[in-house]
Design a protein around this motif. Structure first.
Motif, PDB file in Angstrom:
ATOM      1  N   PRO A  65      41.816 -15.180 -24.653  1.00 38.97           N
ATOM      2  CA  PRO A  65      42.261 -13.763 -25.112  1.00 38.97           C
ATOM      3  C   PRO A  65      43.089 -13.342 -23.567  1.00 38.97           C
ATOM      4  CG  PRO A  65      40.122 -13.874 -25.793  1.00 38.97           C
ATOM      5  CD  PRO A  65      40.184 -14.898 -24.806  1.00 38.97           C
ATOM      6  N   VAL A  66      44.140 -12.580 -23.942  1.00 36.72           N
ATOM      7  CA  VAL A  66      45.022 -12.417 -22.899  1.00 36.72           C
ATOM      8  C   VAL A  66      44.444 -11.237 -22.016  1.00 36.72           C
ATOM      9  CG1 VAL A  66      47.377 -12.906 -23.791  1.00 36.72           C
ATOM     10  CG2 VAL A  66      46.467 -10.761 -24.200  1.00 36.72           C
ATOM     11  N   SER A  67      43.502 -10.425 -22.627  1.00 35.82           N
ATOM     12  CA  SER A  67      42.848  -9.548 -21.938  1.00 35.82           C
ATOM     13  C   SER A  67      41.898  -9.861 -20.902  1.00 35.82           C
ATOM     14  CB  SER A  67      42.046  -8.518 -22.970  1.00 35.82           C
ATOM     15  OG  SER A  67      41.241  -9.367 -23.894  1.00 35.82           O
ATOM     16  N   LEU A  68      41.442 -11.334 -21.093  1.00 37.60           N
ATOM     17  CA  LEU A  68      40.458 -11.803 -20.063  1.00 37.60           C
ATOM     18  C   LEU A  68      41.167 -11.792 -18.676  1.00 37.60           C
ATOM     19  CD1 LEU A  68      37.916 -13.045 -20.488  1.00 37.60           C
ATOM     20  CD2 LEU A  68      38.951 -15.363 -20.541  1.00 37.60           C
ATOM     21  N   PHE A  69      42.487 -11.708 -18.399  1.00 40.58           N
ATOM     22  CA  PHE A  69      43.107 -11.824 -17.074  1.00 40.58           C
ATOM     23  C   PHE A  69      43.041 -10.602 -16.663  1.00 40.58           C
ATOM     24  CE2 PHE A  69      44.760 -15.655 -19.370  1.00 40.58           C
ATOM     25  CZ  PHE A  69      44.864 -16.735 -18.075  1.00 40.58           C
ATOM     26  N   LYS A  70      42.413  -9.441 -17.201  1.00 37.56           N
ATOM     27  CA  LYS A  70      42.247  -8.224 -16.822  1.00 37.56           C
ATOM     28  C   LYS A  70      40.792  -7.833 -16.312  1.00 37.56           C
ATOM     29  CE  LYS A  70      45.213  -5.803 -20.252  1.00 37.56           C
ATOM     30  NZ  LYS A  70      45.125  -4.850 -21.043  1.00 37.56           N
ATOM     31  N   ASP A  71      39.879  -8.960 -16.498  1.00 36.35           N
ATOM     32  CA  ASP A  71      38.635  -8.766 -16.101  1.00 36.35           C
ATOM     33  C   ASP A  71      38.178 -10.022 -15.165  1.00 36.35           C
ATOM     34  OD1 ASP A  71      37.993  -6.718 -17.911  1.00 36.35           O
ATOM     35  OD2 ASP A  71      38.194  -7.918 -19.429  1.00 36.35           O
ATOM     36  N   LEU A  72      39.003 -10.983 -14.974  1.00 38.60           N
ATOM     37  CA  LEU A  72      38.428 -12.187 -14.465  1.00 38.60           C
ATOM     38  C   LEU A  72      39.528 -12.827 -13.397  1.00 38.60           C
ATOM     39  CD1 LEU A  72      36.635 -14.396 -17.201  1.00 38.60           C
ATOM     40  CD2 LEU A  72      35.335 -12.859 -15.343  1.00 38.60           C
ATOM     41  N   THR A  73      39.252 -13.400 -12.368  1.00 41.85           N
ATOM     42  CA  THR A  73      40.102 -13.782 -11.607  1.00 41.85           C
ATOM     43  C   THR A  73      40.262 -15.316 -11.804  1.00 41.85           C
ATOM     44  OG1 THR A  73      39.335 -12.407  -9.490  1.00 41.85           O
ATOM     45  CG2 THR A  73      40.528 -14.498  -9.125  1.00 41.85           C
ATOM     46  N   LEU A  74      41.322 -15.698 -12.564  1.00 40.86           N
ATOM     47  CA  LEU A  74      41.346 -17.076 -13.080  1.00 40.86           C
ATOM     48  C   LEU A  74      42.480 -17.748 -12.289  1.00 40.86           C
ATOM     49  CD1 LEU A  74      41.090 -16.321 -16.831  1.00 40.86           C
ATOM     50  CD2 LEU A  74      39.461 -17.081 -15.076  1.00 40.86           C
ATOM     51  N   ARG A  75      42.094 -19.009 -11.561  1.00 42.38           N
ATOM     52  CA  ARG A  75      43.093 -19.370 -10.798  1.00 42.38           C
ATOM     53  C   ARG A  75      42.912 -21.053 -10.746  1.00 42.38           C
ATOM     54  NH1 ARG A  75      42.350 -16.049  -5.882  1.00 42.38           N
ATOM     55  NH2 ARG A  75      40.855 -17.708  -5.522  1.00 42.38           N
ATOM     56  N   SER A  76      43.621 -21.913 -10.662  1.00 39.50           N
ATOM     57  CA  SER A  76      43.540 -23.209 -10.612  1.00 39.50           C
ATOM     58  C   SER A  76      44.044 -23.810  -9.247  1.00 39.50           C
ATOM     59  CB  SER A  76      44.170 -23.921 -11.676  1.00 39.50           C
ATOM     60  OG  SER A  76      43.435 -23.533 -12.927  1.00 39.50           O
ATOM     61  N   VAL A  77      44.339 -22.921  -8.405  1.00 39.23           N
ATOM     62  CA  VAL A  77      44.838 -23.337  -6.975  1.00 39.23           C
ATOM     63  C   VAL A  77      44.033 -22.590  -5.828  1.00 39.23           C
ATOM     64  CG1 VAL A  77      46.964 -24.121  -7.677  1.00 39.23           C
ATOM     65  CG2 VAL A  77      46.599 -21.631  -6.891  1.00 39.23           C
ATOM     66  N   ALA A  78      43.903 -23.186  -4.875  1.00 36.35           N
ATOM     67  CA  ALA A  78      43.400 -22.497  -3.694  1.00 36.35           C
ATOM     68  C   ALA A  78      44.155 -21.129  -3.557  1.00 36.35           C
ATOM     69  CB  ALA A  78      43.359 -23.417  -2.383  1.00 36.35           C
ATOM     70  N   GLU A  79      43.185 -20.192  -2.838  1.00 31.79           N
ATOM     71  CA  GLU A  79      43.901 -18.793  -2.778  1.00 31.79           C
ATOM     72  C   GLU A  79      45.033 -18.820  -1.783  1.00 31.79           C
ATOM     73  OE1 GLU A  79      42.246 -14.235  -1.549  1.00 31.79           O
ATOM     74  OE2 GLU A  79      41.057 -15.998  -1.445  1.00 31.79           O
ATOM     75  N   ASP A  80      45.160 -19.650  -0.644  1.00 37.71           N
ATOM     76  CA  ASP A  80      46.212 -19.709   0.142  1.00 37.71           C
ATOM     77  C   ASP A  80      47.416 -20.333  -0.179  1.00 37.71           C
ATOM     78  OD1 ASP A  80      45.348 -22.397  -0.022  1.00 37.71           O
ATOM     79  OD2 ASP A  80      44.737 -22.624   2.332  1.00 37.71           O
ATOM     80  N   GLU A  81      47.371 -20.975  -1.430  1.00 44.14           N
ATOM     81  CA  GLU A  81      48.557 -21.519  -2.069  1.00 44.14           C
ATOM     82  C   GLU A  81      49.256 -20.640  -2.955  1.00 44.14           C
ATOM     83  OE1 GLU A  81      48.148 -25.636  -4.103  1.00 44.14           O
ATOM     84  OE2 GLU A  81      46.279 -25.773  -2.723  1.00 44.14           O
ATOM     85  N   VAL A  82      48.725 -19.520  -3.203  1.00 42.39           N
ATOM     86  CA  VAL A  82      49.254 -18.419  -4.217  1.00 42.39           C
ATOM     87  C   VAL A  82      50.414 -17.803  -3.193  1.00 42.39           C
ATOM     88  CG1 VAL A  82      48.991 -16.321  -5.082  1.00 42.39           C
ATOM     89  CG2 VAL A  82      47.205 -18.083  -5.311  1.00 42.39           C
ATOM     90  N   ILE A  83      51.498 -17.694  -3.672  1.00 39.23           N
ATOM     91  CA  ILE A  83      52.798 -17.093  -3.125  1.00 39.23           C
ATOM     92  C   ILE A  83      53.163 -15.713  -3.637  1.00 39.23           C
ATOM     93  CG2 ILE A  83      53.695 -19.226  -2.403  1.00 39.23           C
ATOM     94  CD1 ILE A  83      55.825 -19.037  -4.636  1.00 39.23           C
TER      95      ILE A  83
END
Length: 755
Positions: A65-83
C-alpha cells in the motif's frame, strides 16, 4: 531485456504479449533484488509467508500500500548512496511518504519522463509557462510532490517563466512579455489541476485578459477532488481553458502519477484516455477478493513500474478507484492499457472511540444547537443540583425508553439504550449506591463524545443526568440516524411531558473551535472526554475551573479468552460466533472494548480455531460490509507488523479476516493493531499467560468457556496491572455506570457532609 534496452524503445510501442513477457521477467527479478537489499522488505515478505521463488507473473507479486511509505523507512541502498529524498503532498499534520533515490534511480526517472513527455511535445525544448509560484521550489534535497513535479517537467522548457507570484497572484504583465517574446512558438504549460482552475482560469476570467495560447500544450495533474466539488468535469475544464486563452481542447493533457513512482506517469491522449507506457502498467483489483478485475470492471488501482531500484516501490496498491477501458486498441494509436480514474476510494465509516471529526464541519463557523439554545446555556449555572437517581429523572428516562424503542427498532444499539434506561433497570442500578441521601450533582457536566460511535453520547448524557447534573453534550460529528432518533425523542419529551428537565439538557454540534470548547470547559464542574489520547490532549488545552474534575476515556485495548474445548462441545456454536461478531465487527473492531488479541486455552486449540474462524467468516460474509479503504488498511497494518515483529503463521481471507499467530504476548502488539477483522492469536497454557498484556492500557477481557471462579482466582493470585472488566462474550459493549474503572455516579456527584 535490460532496463537500458527498454528505455531505448518508443514508450507506447509494445503490444500486450511482448510487454507482459518483459514485465514478468524484469519485475520478478526486481522483487528478488529488493528482497536481498532491503531488510524491511524481506521481513514483510517472510512475515507474510510469501515465496518469491514460486512467482512467475508480475500480477502475482506482493503489492505494498502506498501509505506504507508514510510509516516505514523503505530503502534498498545504503544511506550514504541516497542523493535525494522526495516527499508526498499532505495537509498540515498529515504524515508524508518519504522516497529515497540514489543516482541510478533518479537518472532513470528522468530518462523515462523524457521518453513519455517528448512523445507529446517532440524532442525539441520549447518555451514553458509554469502555472505556479517559484516559491514552491526550495530545498533541492527534500522535494515535495508539487516541487518535484515542477522541477521534473521544467527540463522540457527552453526558457521558463512562473505565471504566479509569491502571493499566488497571476503575473499578467509578465505573461504578456513572455508571450510577445515567443510569438508564434509552441508554448508548453505545466501546472496542477485545481491551481490552474483557481489561480489561472478564474483570474483570466476576472481580469478580462485573453492570452493567445492557441499553440499551447498543457500538461496538468494532481487530482480532481476539489474541482468535482465545484461540479467541473474534465470536458468543462478543457473547454473553459479554451474559452479564456484559446488553447485547443485536444492539447490539454491530464496525467496520473505519484511521488512513490516518479517518472512513470500515465498521460492522457487526444482521445481523453490515460495510458500505461512500456515502463509501467496498471492492474485493477476487485475490492472484494483482490483478484484481477476484467476490463470494464471498476476496482482498486495497482501500479507497477520498472524504475524503483533504490526503494521497493515497484509494485504498489493505491487508494484510488478506476477501470481499464481496453488494451492496444485506443483510437489514438498508442499500445498498452488505457484507463479512467474514478477518484479516491470512499472513506470507510469506521465506528469507534476515534479522534476524527467530520469534514462537513469545515465550512461551519460556530455552534449548532440540536436541543436547547443559547438561553439554556446562559441559565445552566443557576439550575439546582439534583440528587442521583432523582424521581423526575427516572421518570424522564422511562418515557424516553418507550419512545426510542418504538422508533428505533431497526437499530440494535438504539434498542439496547432504550432497554438500559427503563425504570426497572435504573432502579436496579440505584441499589448499588448506599449514600444517595448525602449526594447531589456537581453542577454542569460537559460531555465531548466520540465522533463515530452513534449511541455513546446517549449513555454519557444519561450518566450525567442520573448523577444529578445539567448536561452540555457535544454530539458526534457524523449525522447518525441513531443520534437523530434519540435526539428527536428527547426533544419531544422536553416540549411535552417533561418540560421540567429542559434546563438540564443541551445537545450541540460544532467543529473543533477552541473558543467554544473554552466556553463549555470554563463553565462546567465536570468534563467527560471520550476519544483517543490525541483528543484528550487537544481538549485539555481548554482549562476547567479549579474545583472541576475530569473523566477521560483514553486509548485502551481489549482481548478475548476462548476455551477451545468448551467451543467444540457447545450446542450453540453459531450463537457464540454471533456474540463474537457483536464484540468485534459490529463496531468495525474500533471500539476500545473490541478484542484485538484472541487468546486460546484448552487442549484442542487447532481443531477449535479451524471451526471457529470458518464460522466467523461465514457470518461476516452475510452481515458485514467492509469498504476497500479498510481492506487496504489491513494490508498496510500486516506489512508494518511483519517489518517490526516476529510473526508466526499468517492467515488472510480477503477481505474479511486477517489472523496473525504470535509466540509471545507483549504490549508491543498493540502498536501494530488495526480494525475491521484484524486479530493476533496466542495459544496459552493458563490465564497467567495473560499478564504481559494485562497492562494499564488494557480495558476489557471478553471470555467464553471460563468460570467466574477461574477469573476471580486469576485476579486474586496473579494481580494483573490493568483490565477493568471481565464480561462474557457478546457483552463487551453493554454499558454500565462503572466504566474504565470510573464509577460515573460517584465521580459526577458530590457528598454533602452533615455533622
Amino acid at each position: 531485456m535490460t532496463l537500458e534496452e527498454l528505455l531505448n524503445v518508443a514508450p507506447y510501442s509494445m503490444g500486450k504479449e511482448e510487454k507482459h513477457a518483459v514485465l514478468d521477467e524484469y519485475l520478478v527479478n526486481l522483487t528478488k533484488y529488493h528482497y536481498e537489499h532491503s531488510e524491511e522488505y524481506r521481513k514483510m515478505l517472510d512475515g507474510t509467508g510469501f515465496d518469491i521463488n514460486k512467482v512467475q507473473h508480475y500480477e502475482d507479486l506482493p503489492y505494498l500500500p502506498v501509505s506504507l511509505f508514510k510509516d516505514l523507512t523503505l530503502r534498498s541502498v545504503a544511506e550514504d548512496e541516497v542523493i535525494k529524498t522526495m516527499t508526498s503532498s499532505g495537509t498540515t499534520g498529515q504524515k508524508t511518504s518519504k522516497i529515497y533515490l540514489d543516482r541510478e534511480t533518479s537518472a532513470n526517472q528522468t530518462k523515462t519522463l523524457t521518453k513519455i513527455v517528448t512523445s507529446l511535445l517532440g524532442n525539441k525544448r520549447v518555451p514553458m509557462i509554469i502555472l505556479d509560484s517559484s516559491n514552491v521550489v526550495k530545498d533541492r534535497n527534500m522535494f515535495s510532490a508539487r516541487g518535484a513535479g515542477i522541477l521534473g517537467f521544467s527540463m522540457f522548457g527552453s526558457k521558463r517563466m512562473y505565471a504566479l507570484d509569491e502571493n499566488m497572484e497571476l503575473d499578467i504583465e509578465g505573461m504578456k512579455a513572455f508571450l510577445e517574446e515567443h510569438k508564434d512558438e509552441t508554448i508548453f504549460l505545466f501546472g496542477f489541476t485545481f491551481m490552474i482552475w483557481q489561480h489561472f482560469y478564474k483570474k483570466l476570467l476576472e481580469s478580462g485578459y485573453k492570452p493567445d495560447l492557441s499553440k499551447g500544450v498543457l500538461i496538468h495533474g494532481g487530482g480532481w477532488k476539489k474541482l468535482v466539488a465545484e461540479s467541473v468535469s474534465t470536458a468543462q475544464f478543457k473547454q473553459c481553458l479554451n474559452d479564456v486563452c484559446g488553447i485547443k481542447v485536444e492539447n490539454v493533457h491530464d496525467y496520473y502519477g505519484m511521488v512513490e513512482q516518479t517518472g512513470t506517469i500515465y498521460i492522457e491522449c487526444e482521445c481523453g484516455h490515460l495510458h500505461a507506457s512500456n515502463f509501467s502498467d496498471i492492474i485493477i483489483r476487485n475490492p472484494k477478493d483482490f483478484s484481477v478485475a476484467k476490463n470494464g470492471e471498476t476496482g482498486i488501482i495497482e501500479v507497477v513500474s520498472v524504475l524503483p531500484k533504490s526503494y521497493p516501490g515497484h509494485v504498489l496498491l493505491t487508494e484510488d478507484e478506476g477501470v481499464v477501458l481496453g488494451e492496444d486498441d485506443c483510437p489514438c494509436g498508442r499500445k498498452g492499457k488505457y484507463f479512467h480514474i474514478h477518484g479516491r476510494i470512499k472513506n470507510a465509516e469506521i465506528r469507534g472511540c476515534s479522534d476524527t471529526y467530520a469534514a462537513k464541519f469545515g465550512k461551519l463557523s460556530g455552534l449548532e444547537f440540536v436541543i436547547g439554545d443559547d438561553k439554556t446555556i446562559e441559565q445552566m449555572p443557576s439550575v439546582p443540583a439534583l440528587p442521583p437517581f432523582a424521581e423526575p429523572v427516572i421518570s424522564f428516562f422511562n418515557d424516553l425508553s418507550k419512545l426510542v424503542m418504538q422508533r428505533g427498532r431497526q437499530y440494535s444499539d438504539v434498542m439496547t439504550f432504550g432497554f438500559w434506561c427503563r425504570k426497572g433497570a435504573l432502579m436496579k442500578e440505584k441499589e448499588h449506591y448506599h449514600d444517595i441521601e448525602r449526594r447531589l450533582g456537581r453542577g454542569i457536566v460537559f460531555h465531548s463524545t466520540p465522533s463515530n460511535v452513534p449511541v455513546n453520547c446517549a449513555f454519557s448524557f444519561a450518566a450525567g443526568l442520573l448523577a444529578g447534573n445539567a448536561n452540555i453534550v457535544r454530539l458526534p460529528a457524523k449525522d447518525f440516524p441513531q443520534v437523530q432518533i434519540i435526539s428527536d425523542c428527547v426533544r419531544e419529551l422536553l416540549e411535552t411531558t417533561h418540560k421540567d428537565m429542559a434546563p438540564y439538557i443541551c445537545f450541540v454540534k460544532y467543529p473543533p473551535i477552541k473558543e467554544i470548547t473554552d466556553l463549555f470547559s470554563g463553565m462546567c464542574q465536570s468534563r467527560v472526554v471520550w476519544g483517543g489520547d490525541a483528543t484528550i490532549a487537544e481538549i485539555r488545552q481548554s482549562p476547567i475551573q479549579p474545583r472541576a474534575n475530569e473523566v477521560n476515556f483514553a486509548d485502551r485495548y481489549s482481548f478475548s479468552v476462548l476455551n477451545a474445548d468448551a467451543f467444540l462441545s457447545a450446542d450453540d456454536q453459531d450463537k457464540v460466533v454471533q456474540n463474537f461478531y457483536n464484540d468485534t465487527y459490529f463496531s468495525d473492531q474500533n471500539a476500545c472494548t473490541a478484542p484485538r488479541i484472541i487468546v486460546w486455552v484448552g487442549e484442542k486449540k487447532t481443531e477449535a480455531k479451524e471451526l471457529f474462524w470458518k464460522k466467523v467468516v461465514a457470518y461476516a460474509q452475510e452481515h458485514y460490509n467492509i469498504a476497500p479503504v479498510q481492506t487496504i488498511g489491513k494490508i498496510n497494518a500486516l506489512y508494518k507488523a511483519a517489518a517490526n515483529l516476529k510473526l508466526g503463521k499468517v492467515t488472510v481471507e480477503q477481505p474479511l479476516l486477517t489472523r496473525i499467530q504470535v509466540d509471545t504476548l507483549a504490549p508491543v502488539l498493540m502498536d501494530y493493531r488495526f480494525n475491521s477483522g484484524f486479530f493476533y492469536e496466542y495459544d496459552a497454557k493458563s490465564l497467567t499467560d495473560l499478564l504481559p498484556i494485562a497492562t494499564i492500557k488494557s480495558q476489557t477481557v471478553t471470555y467464553y468457556g471460563l468460570t467466574r471462579e477461574e477469573i476471580i482466582k486469576f485476579v486474586n493470585e496473579d494481580h494483573p496491572q490493568g483490565v477493568d472488566r471481565f464480561v462474557p462474550l457478546g457483552e463487551s459493549m453493554n454499558f454500565t455506570l462503572v466504566w474504565d474503572g470510573y464509577d460515573l455516579i460517584t465521580t459526577l456527584s458530590r457528598i454533602v457532609n452533615i455533622l
